[in-house]
Design a protein around this motif. Structure first.
Motif, PDB file in Angstrom:
ATOM      1  N   LEU A 136      44.235  39.281  31.167  1.00  0.00           N
ATOM      2  CA  LEU A 136      43.287  39.478  32.260  1.00  0.00           C
ATOM      3  C   LEU A 136      43.891  39.068  33.596  1.00  0.00           C
ATOM      4  O   LEU A 136      44.646  38.103  33.681  1.00  0.00           O
ATOM      5  CB  LEU A 136      42.016  38.656  32.041  1.00  0.00           C
ATOM      6  N   ASP A 137      43.521  39.816  34.599  1.00  0.00           N
ATOM      7  CA  ASP A 137      43.902  39.500  35.968  1.00  0.00           C
ATOM      8  C   ASP A 137      42.646  38.898  36.603  1.00  0.00           C
ATOM      9  O   ASP A 137      41.640  39.589  36.763  1.00  0.00           O
ATOM     10  CB  ASP A 137      44.283  40.826  36.641  1.00  0.00           C
ATOM     11  N   VAL A 138      42.692  37.600  36.907  1.00  0.00           N
ATOM     12  CA  VAL A 138      41.480  36.897  37.342  1.00  0.00           C
ATOM     13  C   VAL A 138      41.602  36.472  38.811  1.00  0.00           C
ATOM     14  O   VAL A 138      42.638  35.996  39.248  1.00  0.00           O
ATOM     15  CB  VAL A 138      41.255  35.623  36.480  1.00  0.00           C
ATOM     16  N   ARG A 139      40.534  36.689  39.542  1.00  0.00           N
ATOM     17  CA  ARG A 139      40.473  36.176  40.918  1.00  0.00           C
ATOM     18  C   ARG A 139      39.250  35.286  41.017  1.00  0.00           C
ATOM     19  O   ARG A 139      38.150  35.703  40.627  1.00  0.00           O
ATOM     20  CB  ARG A 139      40.295  37.326  41.914  1.00  0.00           C
ATOM     21  N   VAL A 140      39.444  34.085  41.521  1.00  0.00           N
ATOM     22  CA  VAL A 140      38.333  33.141  41.616  1.00  0.00           C
ATOM     23  C   VAL A 140      38.155  32.727  43.068  1.00  0.00           C
ATOM     24  O   VAL A 140      39.114  32.393  43.752  1.00  0.00           O
ATOM     25  CB  VAL A 140      38.617  31.870  40.771  1.00  0.00           C
ATOM     26  N   LYS A 141      36.907  32.766  43.503  1.00  0.00           N
ATOM     27  CA  LYS A 141      36.610  32.323  44.871  1.00  0.00           C
ATOM     28  C   LYS A 141      35.526  31.269  44.798  1.00  0.00           C
ATOM     29  O   LYS A 141      34.561  31.419  44.045  1.00  0.00           O
ATOM     30  CB  LYS A 141      36.110  33.518  45.682  1.00  0.00           C
ATOM     31  N   PRO A 142      35.691  30.206  45.556  1.00  0.00           N
ATOM     32  CA  PRO A 142      34.643  29.197  45.533  1.00  0.00           C
ATOM     33  C   PRO A 142      33.402  29.662  46.303  1.00  0.00           C
ATOM     34  O   PRO A 142      33.524  30.413  47.277  1.00  0.00           O
ATOM     35  CB  PRO A 142      35.292  28.002  46.224  1.00  0.00           C
ATOM     36  N   ILE A 143      32.240  29.205  45.854  1.00  0.00           N
ATOM     37  CA  ILE A 143      31.010  29.464  46.625  1.00  0.00           C
ATOM     38  C   ILE A 143      30.746  28.170  47.390  1.00  0.00           C
ATOM     39  O   ILE A 143      30.703  27.085  46.795  1.00  0.00           O
ATOM     40  CB  ILE A 143      29.817  29.748  45.679  1.00  0.00           C
ATOM     41  N   VAL A 144      30.611  28.291  48.682  1.00  0.00           N
ATOM     42  CA  VAL A 144      30.474  27.089  49.510  1.00  0.00           C
ATOM     43  C   VAL A 144      29.080  27.062  50.134  1.00  0.00           C
ATOM     44  O   VAL A 144      28.615  28.073  50.659  1.00  0.00           O
ATOM     45  CB  VAL A 144      31.564  27.086  50.610  1.00  0.00           C
ATOM     46  N   ASP A 145      28.385  25.931  50.047  1.00  0.00           N
ATOM     47  CA  ASP A 145      27.026  25.872  50.612  1.00  0.00           C
ATOM     48  C   ASP A 145      27.074  25.543  52.106  1.00  0.00           C
ATOM     49  O   ASP A 145      28.147  25.417  52.690  1.00  0.00           O
ATOM     50  CB  ASP A 145      26.149  24.896  49.823  1.00  0.00           C
ATOM     51  N   LYS A 146      25.862  25.407  52.692  1.00  0.00           N
ATOM     52  CA  LYS A 146      25.800  25.224  54.158  1.00  0.00           C
ATOM     53  C   LYS A 146      26.520  23.963  54.603  1.00  0.00           C
ATOM     54  O   LYS A 146      27.083  23.902  55.684  1.00  0.00           O
ATOM     55  CB  LYS A 146      24.337  25.180  54.592  1.00  0.00           C
ATOM     56  N   GLU A 147      26.489  22.950  53.756  1.00  0.00           N
ATOM     57  CA  GLU A 147      27.153  21.680  54.121  1.00  0.00           C
ATOM     58  C   GLU A 147      28.656  21.716  53.827  1.00  0.00           C
ATOM     59  O   GLU A 147      29.324  20.695  53.835  1.00  0.00           O
ATOM     60  CB  GLU A 147      26.524  20.500  53.351  1.00  0.00           C
ATOM     61  N   LYS A 148      29.135  22.896  53.508  1.00  0.00           N
ATOM     62  CA  LYS A 148      30.553  23.094  53.187  1.00  0.00           C
ATOM     63  C   LYS A 148      30.972  22.422  51.891  1.00  0.00           C
ATOM     64  O   LYS A 148      32.136  22.052  51.687  1.00  0.00           O
ATOM     65  CB  LYS A 148      31.467  22.620  54.344  1.00  0.00           C
ATOM     66  N   ASN A 149      30.008  22.207  51.014  1.00  0.00           N
ATOM     67  CA  ASN A 149      30.357  21.684  49.699  1.00  0.00           C
ATOM     68  C   ASN A 149      30.496  22.853  48.729  1.00  0.00           C
ATOM     69  O   ASN A 149      29.808  23.867  48.867  1.00  0.00           O
ATOM     70  CB  ASN A 149      29.261  20.746  49.176  1.00  0.00           C
ATOM     71  N   ILE A 150      31.340  22.648  47.760  1.00  0.00           N
ATOM     72  CA  ILE A 150      31.506  23.721  46.784  1.00  0.00           C
ATOM     73  C   ILE A 150      30.317  23.722  45.825  1.00  0.00           C
ATOM     74  O   ILE A 150      29.958  22.689  45.255  1.00  0.00           O
ATOM     75  CB  ILE A 150      32.828  23.555  46.025  1.00  0.00           C
ATOM     76  N   ALA A 151      29.702  24.906  45.697  1.00  0.00           N
ATOM     77  CA  ALA A 151      28.516  24.992  44.862  1.00  0.00           C
ATOM     78  C   ALA A 151      28.816  25.667  43.530  1.00  0.00           C
ATOM     79  O   ALA A 151      27.993  25.679  42.616  1.00  0.00           O
ATOM     80  CB  ALA A 151      27.437  25.772  45.606  1.00  0.00           C
ATOM     81  N   GLY A 152      30.004  26.206  43.420  1.00  0.00           N
ATOM     82  CA  GLY A 152      30.362  26.896  42.177  1.00  0.00           C
ATOM     83  C   GLY A 152      31.462  27.891  42.468  1.00  0.00           C
ATOM     84  O   GLY A 152      32.142  27.785  43.487  1.00  0.00           O
ATOM     85  N   ILE A 153      31.612  28.848  41.554  1.00  0.00           N
ATOM     86  CA  ILE A 153      32.644  29.857  41.791  1.00  0.00           C
ATOM     87  C   ILE A 153      32.104  31.227  41.404  1.00  0.00           C
ATOM     88  O   ILE A 153      31.145  31.347  40.627  1.00  0.00           O
ATOM     89  CB  ILE A 153      33.930  29.607  40.959  1.00  0.00           C
ATOM     90  N   VAL A 154      32.744  32.221  41.950  1.00  0.00           N
ATOM     91  CA  VAL A 154      32.501  33.563  41.449  1.00  0.00           C
ATOM     92  C   VAL A 154      33.877  34.140  41.103  1.00  0.00           C
ATOM     93  O   VAL A 154      34.837  33.944  41.842  1.00  0.00           O
ATOM     94  CB  VAL A 154      31.677  34.421  42.438  1.00  0.00           C
ATOM     95  N   ALA A 155      33.945  34.753  39.928  1.00  0.00           N
ATOM     96  CA  ALA A 155      35.235  35.271  39.472  1.00  0.00           C
ATOM     97  C   ALA A 155      35.123  36.750  39.146  1.00  0.00           C
ATOM     98  O   ALA A 155      34.098  37.209  38.639  1.00  0.00           O
ATOM     99  CB  ALA A 155      35.686  34.513  38.222  1.00  0.00           C
ATOM    100  N   THR A 156      36.173  37.499  39.475  1.00  0.00           N
ATOM    101  CA  THR A 156      36.236  38.884  39.002  1.00  0.00           C
ATOM    102  C   THR A 156      37.441  38.965  38.080  1.00  0.00           C
ATOM    103  O   THR A 156      38.424  38.253  38.272  1.00  0.00           O
ATOM    104  CB  THR A 156      36.433  39.891  40.152  1.00  0.00           C
ATOM    105  N   PHE A 157      37.330  39.792  37.083  1.00  0.00           N
ATOM    106  CA  PHE A 157      38.492  39.935  36.197  1.00  0.00           C
ATOM    107  C   PHE A 157      38.588  41.349  35.668  1.00  0.00           C
ATOM    108  O   PHE A 157      37.614  42.092  35.627  1.00  0.00           O
ATOM    109  CB  PHE A 157      38.481  38.902  35.069  1.00  0.00           C
ATOM    110  N   ASP A 158      39.812  41.680  35.308  1.00  0.00           N
ATOM    111  CA  ASP A 158      40.112  43.049  34.919  1.00  0.00           C
ATOM    112  C   ASP A 158      41.171  43.020  33.823  1.00  0.00           C
ATOM    113  O   ASP A 158      42.042  42.159  33.826  1.00  0.00           O
ATOM    114  CB  ASP A 158      40.677  43.750  36.168  1.00  0.00           C
ATOM    115  N   ASP A 159      41.087  43.958  32.895  1.00  0.00           N
ATOM    116  CA  ASP A 159      42.053  44.027  31.812  1.00  0.00           C
ATOM    117  C   ASP A 159      43.315  44.679  32.372  1.00  0.00           C
ATOM    118  O   ASP A 159      43.226  45.750  32.948  1.00  0.00           O
ATOM    119  CB  ASP A 159      41.457  44.945  30.724  1.00  0.00           C
TER     120      ASP A 159
END
Ligand code: ATP
Ligand code: MG
Length: 436
Positions: A90-113
């Protein structure tokens, strides 16, 4: 329509989880690729759902490693095992989700075979040449498969193999099959450039950076922008250059000599070496951080002596090339020549074979023949030590050279030649038969 439904239409697999790794997003393509249904994964810990791991060693939410909020994106390959136990690259790209206070709230990842193994293998069984690389040995077929899958993604590749095994050819093939194919392919032979010049070669310089810098000059990294840089003999670079290179890889920025203005470059790095880079690293001559960066995907090309079955098709290709590009009319080789080529150990690998065929073709032409004979081959290929049959008391090892010499000096008289060599006539006949 809800945003979640729209995400189902994306051609990429998408997954999102919060800071506690609870999955909250999982689209249709993610279901198809992983074999897991949305209902099975939503609300669960990503690590529990995917036991083989989705992030490899790189999980940003464990062991106190947290993605820094200024990190734009991480992009990596991973071997993923789906619900049915089938492996995918898999080719994975991960980007952090950042909230208003600039804290990381999680991630969103896309992936492809990045490859579909079975289809590609079916295709491979029929071929004996791939992107200009000749060979149908299973070891080469595996390399074609690696080339095809790494071409799609921009990760650094490290090509290892003895001299003349075709490392540059493989690097070019990766570039030609990649989305960067219309960009430049810029080779740099790190081993051939003196240490004092390599920095300005790679990164360029500003006017006045040093005496003699009368105008600015772009470095190879800048020239390779949008394409691929091929760092050949990377094992030869100095410790200082290793640090500088590491910085470029980490930041994607270069600085010309005499300038403090960083320039962003979009370059894929393919490196090659005929050294055992892992050993160099273990013994402290090559930085481990750089080693891990450049060797994300390693490709090992086997020496020619481990794929001798490819010699006949390589010879055919080289003969064809020679007769097309030079005015040489040579189109075949004798069986004895093929035997000799198959017997030789080829320390210089495919390049040496290519040179030998060129040399022999010139010899054949000069002798008025349109095929290559034993006598056209260079001595080192021909005069392989041969075993002396048991009945010979004489412990000296006979070479083809010695036999030819003896025959020559006796005007071809085999009985006399045998006597000269200290062997029986029958033994000489046997030897000659074996050599033809
Ligand atoms: N499988 C192959 N099929 C056709 N030609 C090949 C193959 N492998 C190597 N060659 C040819 O052999 C020569 C050497 O190949 P290449 O320069 O890619 O080797 P290399 O591994 O980079 O060698 P070095 O370590 O000496 O730089 C080239 O002319 C190349 O075209
Ligand atoms: Mg090379």
């Amino acid at each position: 329509m809800k945003i979640e439904d729209i995400i189902d239409y994306l051609p990429y697999a998408v997954m999102g989880h919060d800071i506690r790794r609870r999955i909250f997003l999982f689209n249709k393509e993610a279901e198809r690729l992983t074999g897991y249904k949305k209902e099975e994964v939503i609300g669960r810990d990503c690590h529990d759902v995917f036991p083989g791991g989705f992030c490899g060693e790189r999980c940003a939410f464990q062991n106190e490693i947290i993605i820094p909020s200024n990190f734009e994106m991480i992009h990596y390959p991973i071997e993923f095992v789906d619900k049915k136990g089938k492996k995918h690259m898999l080719d994975v790209r991960v980007k952090p989700i950042v909230d208003k206070e600039k804290n990381i709230a999680g991630i969103v990842a896309t992936f492809d075979d990045v490859k579909s193994d079975i289809e590609f293998e079916k295709e491979l069984n029929k071929i004996d040449e791939f992107c200009g690389i000749v060979g149908k040995d299973p070891k080469m077929l595996k390399i074609y498969q690696q080339i095809k899958s790494v071409a799609k993604v921009s990760f650094p590749v490290l090509i290892q193999g003895e001299s003349g095994t075709g490392k540059e050819l493989v690097a070019q093939a990766i570039h030609k099959l990649s989305p960067r194919r219309n960009g430049p392919f810029v080779p740099v032979n790190c081993g051939a450039i003196p240490d004092t010049l390599i920095e300005s070669e790679l990164f360029g310089y500003e006017k006045g950076a040093f005496t003699g810098a009368i105008r600015e000059k772009k470095g190879r990294f800048e020239l390779a922008n949008g394409g691929t840089i091929f760092l050949d003999e990377i094992g030869d670079i100095s410790p200082l250059m290793q640090v500088k290179l590491l910085r470029v890889i980490q930041t994607g920025l270069i600085e010309r000599l005499g300038s403090i203005r960083p320039i962003k470059v979009d370059v894929r790095i393919i490196s090659a070496t005929n050294k055992d880079l892992e050993k160099e690293m273990i013994e402290g001559r090559f930085r481990d951080d750089l080693y891990y960066r450049i060797s994300v995907i390693p490709i090992k090309i086997p020496p020619l002596r481990e794929r001798k079955g490819d010699i006949p098709i390589l010879v055919k290709k080289f003969i064809k090339e020679i007769s097309e590009s030079f005015s040489i009319n040579v189109n075949s080789i004798s069986n004895a020549v093929m035997k000799a080529l198959l017997n030789y150990s080829w320390p210089g690998n495919v390049r040496e074979l290519q040179n030998v065929i060129q040399y022999a073709a010139v010899q054949a032409q000069a002798n008025g023949r349109n095929y290559i004979e034993l006598s056209d081959l260079p001595d080192r290929v021909l005069f392989k030590k041969i075993e002396v049959p048991k009945e010979v008391n004489n412990t000296q090892t006979l070479t083809i050279e010695a036999i030819n010499e003896a025959l020559k000096s006796t005007g071809g008289n085999k009985a006399k030649a045998a006597k000269l060599l200290g062997i029986s006539r029958a033994t000489l006949y046997r030897l000659l038969k074996r050599l033809s």
